[in-house]
Enzyme design. Structure first.
Site, PDB file in Angstrom:
ATOM      1  N   LYS A   1       1.148   3.898 -10.572  1.00 35.11           N
ATOM      2  CA  LYS A   1       1.180   2.896  -9.874  1.00 35.11           C
ATOM      3  C   LYS A   1       1.063   2.671  -8.470  1.00 35.11           C
ATOM      4  O   LYS A   1       2.259   3.158  -7.467  1.00 35.11           O
ATOM      5  CB  LYS A   1       1.738   1.236 -10.492  1.00 35.11           C
ATOM      6  CG  LYS A   1       3.281   1.778 -10.288  1.00 35.11           C
ATOM      7  CD  LYS A   1       4.013   0.360 -10.958  1.00 35.11           C
ATOM      8  CE  LYS A   1       5.396   0.834 -11.038  1.00 35.11           C
ATOM      9  NZ  LYS A   1       6.788  -0.050 -12.277  1.00 35.11           N
TER      10      LYS A   1
ATOM     11  N   TYR B   1       6.198 -11.067  22.671  1.00 33.22           N
ATOM     12  CA  TYR B   1       5.503 -12.019  22.449  1.00 33.22           C
ATOM     13  C   TYR B   1       6.541 -13.625  22.161  1.00 33.22           C
ATOM     14  O   TYR B   1       7.764 -12.960  21.471  1.00 33.22           O
ATOM     15  CB  TYR B   1       4.512 -12.702  21.046  1.00 33.22           C
ATOM     16  CG  TYR B   1       3.218 -11.957  21.020  1.00 33.22           C
ATOM     17  CD1 TYR B   1       2.316 -12.710  21.560  1.00 33.22           C
ATOM     18  CD2 TYR B   1       3.109 -10.781  19.751  1.00 33.22           C
ATOM     19  CE1 TYR B   1       1.206 -12.145  21.280  1.00 33.22           C
ATOM     20  CE2 TYR B   1       1.444 -10.189  19.680  1.00 33.22           C
ATOM     21  CZ  TYR B   1       1.020 -10.945  20.787  1.00 33.22           C
ATOM     22  OH  TYR B   1      -0.820 -10.370  20.598  1.00 33.22           O
TER      23      TYR B   1
HETATM   24  C1  LIG Z   1       7.458   1.317 -12.221  1.00 31.89           C
HETATM   25  C2  LIG Z   1       8.217   1.115 -13.535  1.00 31.89           C
HETATM   26  C3  LIG Z   1       8.657   2.225 -14.195  1.00 31.89           C
HETATM   27  C4  LIG Z   1       9.485   2.955 -13.192  1.00 31.89           C
HETATM   28  O1  LIG Z   1      10.346   2.531 -12.464  1.00 31.89           O
HETATM   29  P1  LIG Z   1      11.617   3.149 -11.545  1.00 31.89           P
HETATM   30  O2  LIG Z   1      12.927   1.998 -11.301  1.00 31.89           O
HETATM   31  O3  LIG Z   1      10.591   3.339  -9.772  1.00 31.89           O
HETATM   32  O4  LIG Z   1      11.636   4.490 -12.268  1.00 31.89           O
HETATM   33  C5  LIG Z   1       8.878   2.182 -15.213  1.00 31.89           C
HETATM   34  N1  LIG Z   1       8.420   1.831 -16.645  1.00 31.89           N
HETATM   35  C6  LIG Z   1       7.563   0.947 -16.553  1.00 31.89           C
HETATM   36  C7  LIG Z   1       7.314  -0.266 -17.642  1.00 31.89           C
HETATM   37  C8  LIG Z   1       7.101   0.460 -15.029  1.00 31.89           C
HETATM   38  O5  LIG Z   1       6.742  -0.969 -14.921  1.00 31.89           O
END
Ligand SMILES: *Cc1c(COP(=O)(O)O)cnc(C)c1O
Length: 824
Positions: free
Chosen positions: A494, A719
């Protein structure tokens, strides 16, 4: 070289089933890399995660007839009438044994190289230094493992005049095996370093293990100035001749009198066995200088004249070890492998190109320079190149150089063009016609291929995020090693692969057979499908407006509420879909999304029973604080809620519903909760969520110095005049700002970047596209590279300074930052 199958069986001490007389020329350990089935011997290797025996039916169907196995399949006579099965106790040991026996056939000098760093550089430079006069057979890329070494040694053939092989170890006991396979006549320890220290009790112990390579070698090359090494050498009773190098001890066989570093070159004056000599090296860094000592000592030992050595040293080329994927001009993708052009590394690069899924209909093009010093007659060499290219799906070849042009009639692909030089090619129509192709660029630097690469890549912002796909796979394997072999794995990509770029990450993960990929929204999933990703994909946040995209592309949604469930069922029924897999999310304590693990379960089960459009494929929940022991009690509570509710759901259905709750931190911290599947996120990208430590670093954000200026004490920078300089300073401007994802709160010395390895604080406010850094104490020039975070500066340094988590920094790198992917 070929061996009869009978002889192979004898050499390995294998029991043979099947009576077909065949010849073996190629060894295969990864079914995906199959090229010439008839002459291939497949070793069914087993690892914690995978079992090569599984691929036997597929390989047989594709024409492979020779298999080394631990278990002979049933009904071989019926199912595999033309096959030979060589049964052994361990396929891995058998592979090593076969390589060992193959090595026995040769009486040529063989150099074995070990050490923490520099193995590949020394190997490649020895090749560059020796190959004008000798046929050198060497490990392709850095094939130096328990499997890589046998595959490398197998490449020795009757043209070989010297072998040069790397030996890499990470644990005790491994070197003995590698030594037996390589049987070096010249053994080299480049340096000791600190890598893999965790697997050894002490530096001495690691040194002892590495030095096992020296046993029975005729000549031993090492650094006499390293006290650990000399101490351990002193306790061993090696028989070989010592060829140590030293900057301190004039009695060392290779004594370095002096090194003088210039702007771009280093001059080395040495005394080799009493004879003074010198050479110039076109590099100034310490690692290159030290590695040149090793190479010089070996070349002189092999009888190379000092003046020839000096000529060749002056022309040494940098060793590009990376195979890079970049966006090219006019819709092309460029795979750049400026690694030396030889047939073995060509094969690896072609295999890489072939295994990447891609848009349908994009042409696969190979741009190839002459292959030099192969020892093989040109007609045979280029016939082999042509056959390889064809098997690996290349439809177009552009040959550059006089040798390949002369051999054009041996190259048989759909489309071929030949040019004597890169310049001729650049002026040609063929060059201007390149578009929407996947181009593998494979050629020696001496042909100007670096210039060609520069012309072919899309010009973008000078700030790039370099993504190390080898490290990604190392992390994947690290987490797999923490899991039971049968537990499935979802890789979270993601947020565009945590900023690394979902498409390329997905290609790599698919190639490594992960069970599921998970993206945030349907469009991300559709993009993956368009880029040839066929793995199972979960969509974590399916929007109500995008159901059609889900169905069209086989993207499996997460379902977290009755409203979403109803809408999905309705949409699926409208499309006449049945049995579409969904993933049920339970809210066990995050209180974000999900069904209630008590109140909602009966109704959920009833609703699912009462329809056949959807089928629950998995049920899962998410820990709130698996990364922190302080939340262990709450994690226990979350788990017990999940365990109960998910069992209820499973018991209401006949088919298997996968249960999963562990994320990266959970895999490590709650191994007993891995259940049917785990979801790996941050850990994949190289950050241990529990300690914040780096596993194998994947992402490195780099830029370059645009301009340097001296600014007097009392002046301000940037700035709003936020920072007044306390001393006369050297200030560098770098082309990265908050619009690239460099958080503005890092300014005013809250954090630093690295310039030539040294920390350079951000001065004043960070601007939209540019930042200023203090390099007063750093020797640097305009154009020098700057590391924002990555290999040498953990991203957690930035997230800590910002009082946030690394996830936010990684996912904040904006789209305009070019991503470059590479393999070591
Ligand atoms: C992002 C996510 C993960 C992964 O989590 P990490 O801490 O990056 O390993 C696992 N399960 C769900 C539902 C997530 O949204």
């Amino acid at each position: 070289m070929t061996y009869s199958i009978e002889r192979v069986a004898t050499l390995m001490g294998a029991h043979r089933f099947g009576g077909c007389e065949t010849e073996v020329r190629f060894i295969l350990t990864d079914s995906r890399s199959l090229c010439f089935p008839e002459e291939t011997l497949f070793f069914a290797l087993r690892s914690a995660r995978n079992d090569g025996h599984r691929y036997i039916p597929e390989l047989y169907a594709r024409g492979v007839r020779n298999f080394v196995v631990e278990r002979v399949p049933e009904e071989t006579a019926e199912r595999y009438p033309e096959a030979n099965f060589l049964q052994v106790l361990s396929t891995r040991k058998a592979l090593q044994r076969l390589a060992e026996r193959h090595r026995d056939e040769f009486t040529i000098p063989v150099v074995g190289i070990t050490g923490s760093n520099g193995k590949t550089m020394v190997k490649e430079w020895l090749y560059q230094l020796l190959s004008p006069g000798m046929v050198v057979t060497r490990s392709p890329r850095s094939y130096n493992s328990q499997i890589g070494v046998p595959l490398s040694v197998w490449l020795l053939n009757r043209h070989s005049e010297i072998g040069v092989f790397e030996a890499g170890i990470s644990q005790k006991g491994e070197m003995r095996t590698l030594r037996d396979i390589i049987q070096p006549t010249i053994a080299v320890l480049t340096n000791l370093g600190t890598a893999h220290q965790e697997n050894f009790a002490s530096q001495e112990e690691k040194c002892r293990e590495k030095l096992r390579l020296f046993k029975d070698a005729d000549v031993m090359v090492y650094n006499a100035d390293d006290e650990t090494v000399t101490a351990v050498m002193g306790e061993q009773h090696f028989k070989g001749e010592t060829l140590a190098w030293s900057r301190k001890d004039p009695s060392a066989a290779f004594f370095i009198e002096q090194t003088e570093k210039g702007e771009t070159r280093t001059r080395v004056s040495y005394i080799y066995k009493g004879e003074a000599g010198s050479y110039e090296l076109p590099f100034i860094d310490e690692a290159s200088t030290v590695n040149s000592f090793v190479c010089a000592a070996i070349c002189l030992h092999l009888g190379l004249e000092a003046d020839v050595l000096a000529q060749r040293m002056a022309r040494l080329e940098p060793v590009a070890m990376r195979l890079e994927v970049k966006e090219g001009q006019k819709g092309c993708t460029l795979i750049n492998d400026s690694y030396n052009s030889d047939i073995n590394s060509l094969d690896i690069a072609l295999d890489f190109m072939n295994r990447r899924p891609d848009h349908q209909g994009r042409l696969r093009t190979l741009i190839l320079s002459d292959i030099q010093q192969s020892g093989i007659p040109a007609a045979r060499l280029y016939t082999e190149v042509s056959a390889l290219a064809q098997k690996r799906g290349v439809e177009k070849i552009i040959g550059i150089g006089t040798a390949i042009t002369a051999a054009r009639k041996h190259i048989d692909v759909k489309e071929a063009h030949f040019f004597r030089s890169v310049d001729d090619f650049i002026r040609s129509e063929a060059f201007h016609d390149l578009h929407d192709e996947v181009i593998l660029l494979k050629g020696a630097r001496s042909f100007g291929f670096d210039r060609l690469a520069e012309l072919l890549v899309r010009k973008v912002h000078e700030t790039t995020l370099e993504v190390n796909l080898t490290a990604l796979v190392d992390n994947l394997n690290h987490y797999r090693s923490l899991m039971k072999p049968r537990t499935k794995l979802v890789c979270m990509i993601k947020a565009d692969g945590y900023g690394a770029g979902a498409v390329e990450i997905a290609k790599t993960l698919q190639d490594h057979r992960v069970d599921y990929l998970a993206v945030a929204v349907a469009d991300e999933g559709a993009t993956l499908r368009r880029n040839g990703i066929t793995s199972n994909i979960i969509v974590m946040n399916p929007e109500m407006t995008a159901f059609k995209t889900l169905f069209d592309h086989d993207l499996e949604p997460e379902v977290y509420s009755f409203r979403l469930l109803e809408a999905l069922i309705r949409a699926a029924e409208r499309e006449g879909i049945t049995g579409f897999p969904v993933h049920i999310k339970l809210d066990t304590g995050m209180h974000r999304l999900g069904f209630h693990p008590e109140d909602d379960i009966d109704r959920l089960i009833a609703r699912l029973h009462n329809q056949n459009a959807l089928i629950p494929r998995s049920v899962f929940s998410h820990f709130v604080g698996a990364d922190d022991d302080a939340f262990d009690a709450f994690s226990d509570l979350q788990f017990s809620r999940f365990d109960r509710a998910s069992r209820l759901i499973q018991s209401a259905f006949e088919h298997r519903i996968l249960r999963h709750i562990d994320n990266s931190a959970g895999i490590e911290h709650f191994p007993q909760r891995q259940l049917d599947m785990c979801r790996l996120g941050l850990g994949l990208y190289g950050i241990d969520p529990r300690t914040g430590k780096t596993l194998h670093n994947v992402c490195t954000l780099r830029t370059t110095i645009l301009q340097l200026r001296r600014v007097k004490a009392g002046e301000t920078v940037g700035y709003s005049r936020r920072e007044r300089l306390e001393r006369d300073s050297l200030i560098a401007a770098i082309p990265i700002g908050y619009a690239d994802g460099l958080n503005r709160h890092l300014g005013n010395r809250r954090c630093h970047c690295l310039v030539n390895g040294l920390p350079a604080p951000y001065v004043g406010n960070i601007c939209m596209d540019v930042a200023m850094i203090d390099v007063t104490d750093i020797a640097c020039r305009e154009g020098d590279r700057v590391e924002i975070f990555g290999d040498a500066l953990p991203v957690t340094t930035l997230s800590a300074a910002l009082d946030t988590i690394p996830y936010e920094v990684l996912t904040g790198i904006s789209n305009r930052v070019n991503r470059v992917y590479f393999q070591d």
